[in-house]
Design a protein around this motif. Structure first.
Motif, mmCIF file in Angstrom:
data_model
loop_
_atom_site.group_PDB
_atom_site.id
_atom_site.type_symbol
_atom_site.label_atom_id
_atom_site.label_comp_id
_atom_site.label_asym_id
_atom_site.label_seq_id
_atom_site.Cartn_x
_atom_site.Cartn_y
_atom_site.Cartn_z
ATOM 1 N N ARG A 1 0.872 -1.187 0.000
ATOM 2 C CA ARG A 1 0.000 0.000 0.000
ATOM 3 C C ARG A 1 0.900 1.225 0.000
ATOM 4 N NH1 ARG A 1 -3.892 2.848 -0.992
ATOM 5 N NH2 ARG A 1 -5.437 3.670 0.448
ATOM 6 N N LEU A 2 0.492 2.293 -0.710
ATOM 7 C CA LEU A 2 1.248 3.552 -0.680
ATOM 8 C C LEU A 2 1.422 4.011 0.757
ATOM 9 C CD1 LEU A 2 -0.081 5.998 -3.429
ATOM 10 C CD2 LEU A 2 1.925 4.535 -3.481
ATOM 11 N N ALA A 3 2.545 4.653 1.084
ATOM 12 C CA ALA A 3 2.786 5.138 2.438
ATOM 13 C C ALA A 3 1.868 6.299 2.777
ATOM 14 C CB ALA A 3 4.241 5.579 2.574
ATOM 15 N N TYR A 4 1.427 6.318 4.038
ATOM 16 C CA TYR A 4 0.710 7.476 4.574
ATOM 17 C C TYR A 4 1.688 8.364 5.302
ATOM 18 C CZ TYR A 4 -3.843 5.346 3.949
ATOM 19 O OH TYR A 4 -4.972 4.815 3.432
ATOM 20 N N GLY A 5 1.383 9.629 5.399
ATOM 21 C CA GLY A 5 2.249 10.522 6.174
ATOM 22 C C GLY A 5 1.929 11.958 5.873
ATOM 23 N N ILE A 6 2.739 12.854 6.414
ATOM 24 C CA ILE A 6 2.497 14.271 6.170
ATOM 25 C C ILE A 6 2.933 14.620 4.747
ATOM 26 C CG2 ILE A 6 2.575 15.155 8.521
ATOM 27 C CD1 ILE A 6 5.584 15.584 8.089
ATOM 28 N N PRO A 7 2.138 15.421 4.033
ATOM 29 C CA PRO A 7 2.493 15.787 2.659
ATOM 30 C C PRO A 7 3.727 16.688 2.627
ATOM 31 C CG PRO A 7 0.483 16.928 3.342
ATOM 32 C CD PRO A 7 0.863 16.016 4.464
ATOM 33 N N ASP B 1 -4.189 16.829 9.728
ATOM 34 C CA ASP B 1 -5.229 16.325 10.623
ATOM 35 C C ASP B 1 -4.673 15.221 11.518
ATOM 36 O OD1 ASP B 1 -6.414 13.525 9.237
ATOM 37 O OD2 ASP B 1 -5.289 14.891 7.946
ATOM 38 N N GLU B 2 -5.416 14.880 12.574
ATOM 39 C CA GLU B 2 -4.926 13.937 13.583
ATOM 40 C C GLU B 2 -4.599 12.573 12.981
ATOM 41 O OE1 GLU B 2 -7.628 15.658 13.795
ATOM 42 O OE2 GLU B 2 -7.526 16.926 15.572
ATOM 43 N N VAL B 3 -5.484 12.075 12.119
ATOM 44 C CA VAL B 3 -5.283 10.730 11.581
ATOM 45 C C VAL B 3 -4.006 10.679 10.751
ATOM 46 C CG1 VAL B 3 -6.304 8.880 10.224
ATOM 47 C CG2 VAL B 3 -7.776 10.403 11.543
ATOM 48 N N THR B 4 -3.773 11.730 9.944
ATOM 49 C CA THR B 4 -2.550 11.775 9.134
ATOM 50 C C THR B 4 -1.317 11.778 10.034
ATOM 51 O OG1 THR B 4 -3.691 12.965 7.377
ATOM 52 C CG2 THR B 4 -1.296 13.136 7.409
ATOM 53 N N LEU B 5 -1.384 12.565 11.124
ATOM 54 C CA LEU B 5 -0.245 12.626 12.043
ATOM 55 C C LEU B 5 -0.017 11.277 12.721
ATOM 56 C CD1 LEU B 5 -0.516 16.161 13.670
ATOM 57 C CD2 LEU B 5 1.281 15.269 12.177
ATOM 58 N N GLN B 6 -1.107 10.604 13.114
ATOM 59 C CA GLN B 6 -0.974 9.265 13.715
ATOM 60 C C GLN B 6 -0.282 8.316 12.747
ATOM 61 O OE1 GLN B 6 -4.954 8.092 14.736
ATOM 62 N NE2 GLN B 6 -5.163 9.742 16.246
ATOM 63 N N ARG B 7 -0.745 8.361 11.458
ATOM 64 C CA ARG B 7 -0.157 7.468 10.461
ATOM 65 C C ARG B 7 1.302 7.805 10.204
ATOM 66 N NH1 ARG B 7 -3.410 4.122 7.416
ATOM 67 N NH2 ARG B 7 -5.512 4.108 8.251
ATOM 68 N N GLY C 1 4.401 5.277 10.858
ATOM 69 C CA GLY C 1 5.232 4.881 9.708
ATOM 70 C C GLY C 1 6.616 5.495 9.736
ATOM 71 N N ARG C 2 7.018 6.049 10.902
ATOM 72 C CA ARG C 2 8.303 6.757 10.992
ATOM 73 C C ARG C 2 9.466 5.847 10.614
ATOM 74 N NH1 ARG C 2 6.568 5.427 15.940
ATOM 75 N NH2 ARG C 2 8.027 4.571 17.474
ATOM 76 N N GLN C 3 10.501 6.440 10.025
ATOM 77 C CA GLN C 3 11.626 5.652 9.538
ATOM 78 C C GLN C 3 12.946 6.142 10.111
ATOM 79 O OE1 GLN C 3 11.333 5.587 5.246
ATOM 80 N NE2 GLN C 3 9.798 3.978 5.389
#
Lengths: 199, 199
Positions: free
Chosen positions: B170-176, B185-191, B195-197
């Motif tokens: 699946r494509l990675a989620y994260g901050i644009p 938004d909160e959900v994007t920040l959670q993701r 997904g931190r690397q």
């Protein structure tokens, strides 16, 4: 690979993008919408474009848009032939007709005098307006836009028409109905004050 | 008089108004613009609409839009045939090709599963995707939208494809990139946190 090319789609996107107020993203969305249409709907859309272009021209009296020789207003028996309302564009006639207050004739200049854009009196339908000035015309109402260009055009025409013995008037300035005084600009408020009327 | 009628103009305004995101005022402006075009430009615009409609169809392999039998990506010799990126709409392919990062093949579903809008798996090009699952395919990347429908579609396809022994990602989620943390938004920040690397 530098992008994915489908020439007929790109051409359609370009066409939409050339329309006023349509950016690249909107043009793409419109093009995809056209692809989703039925073949019949797409043909009827294309036909409306060509058809409007072929059938619509300017009324030979008032220069408004029409599909006949004369426009519906000039053709009508019930309109007051003694009053001519001068506007800049055909859409101004539609706006005034929607308001439903006016029952005279129109004259469409197709623009306003604007030295900055290189539009002089010769580019407007002023010759056609002067040709209409016979004894039956009692009043000419200037309904050009409340802009520098619209004002200049109204003043210019007024100087041409008054010597012919016709009454020349201008639409009233003031605060728009339903507007908020707080948001009206200073010039509008000044004009509204100057034009105040007895209650 | 209830308005000023010029039927071919009204028809053209109606056609523009039926397009997505175009209101009555914009439709009028577009129609006037068409009237101001040269006869030649109007015909070429109409031709682009009919032409795009006639010439563009879906690629028989990946279901993307094309004017040939196969789309440019499926036709290419330089693309990695072992990877298929699944997207909802043709415009998603254009977006990914613009990014220029991906060198595999695509599959366009033409929608996402959405019980609320009555779109089930049968309305999507899923049968065509399964037909492509031979030994040469190593990875299927889910690039459906980060919405409830896109997620559901990715999960549904993942359950169909994994038993066939193919890797599903699946494509990675994260901050644009270029965005502002404050506005995420909160959900994007959670993701993004999940997904931190390693740096």
């Amino acid at each position: 690979m530098a992008g994915y090319h489908v020439p007929p789609l790109e051409e359609l996107v370009e066409k939409f993008e050339s329309l006023p107020g349509i950016g690249h993203k909107s043009a793409q969305r419109l093009a995809y919408h056209v692809l989703d249409m039925s073949q019949e709907d797409a043909e009827s859309f294309a036909q409306a474009i060509v058809g409007a272009h072929e059938k619509i021209h300017t009324c030979k009296v008032c220069c408004n848009l029409t599909d006949g020789e004369l426009c519906p207003v000039c053709r009508s028996d019930t309109r007051d032939k003694g009053t001519i309302c001068v506007v800049e564009e055909p859409k101004d006639v539609f706006a005034l007709e929607r308001a439903g207050e006016y029952n005279g004739l129109y004259h469409v200049l197709h623009g306003a005098i604007s030295p900055l854009s290189g539009v002089g009196p010769d580019q407007l339908r002023i010759k056609e307006l002067l040709a209409r000035m016979d004894a039956s015309v009692e009043e000419v109402i200037m309904a050009t836009n409340p802009t520098v260009e619209g004002e200049a055009t109204a003043m210019y025409l007024s100087r041409l028409l008054k010597p012919l013995g016709v009454r020349v008037t201008r639409l009233a300035y003031g605060i728009p109905v339903g507007g908020d005084l707080e948001y009206a600009d200073e010039v509008t408020l000044q004009r509204a004050m100057e034009g105040r009327q007895e209650l």
